[in-house]
Design a protein around this motif. Structure first.
Motif, short mmCIF file in Angstrom:
data_model
loop_
_atom_site.label_atom_id
_atom_site.label_comp_id
_atom_site.label_asym_id
_atom_site.label_seq_id
_atom_site.Cartn_x
_atom_site.Cartn_y
_atom_site.Cartn_z
N HIS A 257 -44.90 -23.42 -14.91
CA HIS A 257 -43.58 -23.32 -15.20
C HIS A 257 -42.75 -24.49 -14.64
O HIS A 257 -41.79 -24.85 -15.15
N THR B 23 -42.74 -27.69 -16.85
CA THR B 23 -41.92 -27.52 -18.13
C THR B 23 -40.44 -26.98 -18.05
O THR B 23 -39.63 -26.48 -18.92
N ARG C 83 -39.21 -24.45 -16.39
CA ARG C 83 -39.01 -23.02 -16.73
C ARG C 83 -39.25 -22.13 -15.40
O ARG C 83 -39.65 -21.19 -15.61
N GLY D 103 -40.88 -18.66 -16.10
CA GLY D 103 -41.30 -18.92 -17.26
C GLY D 103 -40.38 -18.29 -18.55
O GLY D 103 -40.56 -18.85 -19.44
N SER D 104 -39.34 -17.47 -17.98
CA SER D 104 -38.63 -17.29 -19.10
C SER D 104 -37.36 -17.99 -19.37
O SER D 104 -36.64 -17.67 -20.47
N TYR D 105 -36.85 -18.98 -18.77
CA TYR D 105 -35.69 -19.55 -18.51
C TYR D 105 -35.64 -21.15 -18.54
O TYR D 105 -36.11 -21.42 -17.48
N PHE D 106 -35.37 -21.77 -19.38
CA PHE D 106 -35.40 -23.27 -19.52
C PHE D 106 -34.08 -23.90 -18.73
O PHE D 106 -33.02 -23.47 -19.03
N THR E 66 -40.19 -25.44 -25.18
CA THR E 66 -38.73 -24.99 -25.32
C THR E 66 -38.31 -25.57 -26.51
O THR E 66 -38.08 -26.79 -26.90
N THR F 284 -32.83 -23.55 -28.06
CA THR F 284 -32.59 -23.49 -26.62
C THR F 284 -32.07 -24.70 -25.95
O THR F 284 -31.01 -24.65 -25.08
#
Length: 384
Positions: free
Chosen positions: A152, A155, A157, A183-186, A285, A289
């Motif tokens: 995470h 990347t 995230r 891990g759910s939001y960039f 991503t 996004t």
């Protein structure tokens, strides 16, 4: 009389505030000048020059168009050094390609390269949480934030919306801390990237710069490398984790791009595992996004997704030759772009020491100008 005294007092306070702001701006400028002034040390060792094409015509590129490209760069940009490699050899050069300069956020893509062998040999575990690694801040990380993994972090995230030691990150899309699952939001947050550097150092037992020297500078034969030119930026009032700023020349940056084009291989030696080159330049991503975070549309160019600290070109002017291309991007005009279908590597830099004293705005090379340069370069090839 009371009104007169109050007015005088208010005037004095305003003057004092102006003075304090002037001092702050002066200190900020000194700090920035200090940060950008690295690169003065002479090469640490004798490197190996890049080979050059004997004949540009034999490459399929038009010399007249390449000359026009040089003129366009001169007239339309503040580029100070640019190297283009075609099929592993120098096709085009502009400016001083030996001048060492600040790489800005291109450092993140280089960090990604350094992770490769350590992930493959098991030294670094992408699934390990930062909590288990002891990553912490003076004001504390939340339990949910400590669940973020190394994967995470590299990347962008992590879901850790903590202030980084340095600026240059996406402040518009920061959410309340603890509000998203890792891990759910960039979010392009330098806290993640700085912690990514600290994690590499923790796992390997040596600095990012030593890793760069041993993994890349020595085996690739950098011509302008010196460990003394490298300098971290600390601000422990904001974060425990420093920004690992990197200073190299355009021709040494080009070698790193060629290594990525070669799938991690250099002179028959696999410096970066091919599997990691493929994974790190694969989409994590998506374009939608990235566009949403930046306020871009599908009419903007190029269309970018994000992998493991590399920007990936999903489309550009409907030209299929950009398929599989990827790029490192840094503030002010620092770029390293690899276009596999054309066997091209483009290293583009601006010397980061030209500041406007009125507002401290650096006039470098914008993303739009850089991609115009790339587009003109692509159009310079007449036969494939």
């Amino acid at each position: 009389m009371a009104t007169e005294n109050a007015t005088t007092c208010a005037h004095q306070k305003t003057k004092m505030m102006e003075y304090k702001n002037m001092v702050k701006r002066g200190l900020a400028l000194c700090g920035l000048l200090s940060l950008l002034s690295c690169g003065g040390h002479k090469p640490q060792f004798v490197g190996k020059p890049l080979l050059k094409h004997d004949s540009v015509q034999q490459t399929g590129y038009d010399t007249t168009k390449l000359s026009a490209l040089s003129q366009f760069i001169k007239d339309s940009s503040r580029t100070t050094g640019m190297v283009v490699l075609y099929d592993g050899k120098v096709l085009f050069e502009y400016g001083d390609v030996s001048q060492v300069s600040y790489l800005a956020s291109c450092r993140k893509s280089i960090l990604s390269m350094l992770y490769g062998k350590h992930i493959t040999n098991g030294t670094i575990d992408l699934n390990e949480t930062i909590g288990n690694l002891g990553i912490e801040e003076d004001d504390g990380l939340l339990p949910i934030e400590k669940q973020a993994t190394v994967d995470h972090i590299i990347t962008a995230r992590s879901g850790v919306f903590h202030l980084p030691a340095n600026g240059g990150y996406d402040t518009r899309n920061v959410k309340t801390r603890g509000s998203v699952k890792p891990g759910s939001y960039f979010l392009y947050n330098n806290w993640d990237f700085n912690v990514g550097g600290a994690i590499l150092e923790q796992y390997t037992g040596q600095s990012v710069y030593k890793e760069l020297q041993e993994q890349l500078a020595i085996p690739l034969g950098f011509e302008d490398w010196n460990l003394k030119n490298q300098k971290k930026k600390w601000n422990k009032r904001k974060s425990r984790y420093a920004a690992y700023h990197i200073y190299v020349s355009p021709r040494d940056l080009a070698k790193m791009g060629q290594l990525m084009l070669n799938k991690g291989k250099w002179n028959d030696e696999q410096l970066i595992p091919k599997s990691w080159v493929d994974q790190s330049t694969s989409m994590v991503t998506p374009v939608d996004t990235v566009n949403a975070r930046n306020g871009w549309t599908h009419n903007d160019m190029p269309q970018l997704s994000y992998g493991y600290m590399w920007w990936l070109l999903e489309s550009f002017k409907d030209n299929a030759d950009y398929e599989g291309a990827f790029s490192a991007t840094g503030w002010g005009g620092q770029f390293l772009t690899v276009i596999p279908k054309r066997k091209l590597v483009i290293a583009h830099m601006t010397k980061m020491d030209k500041l406007s004293l009125w507002g401290f705005h650096y006039k470098g090379v914008s993303d739009l100008t850089y991609w115009k340069i790339v587009d003109r370069l692509m159009q310079s090839q007449t036969t494939k």
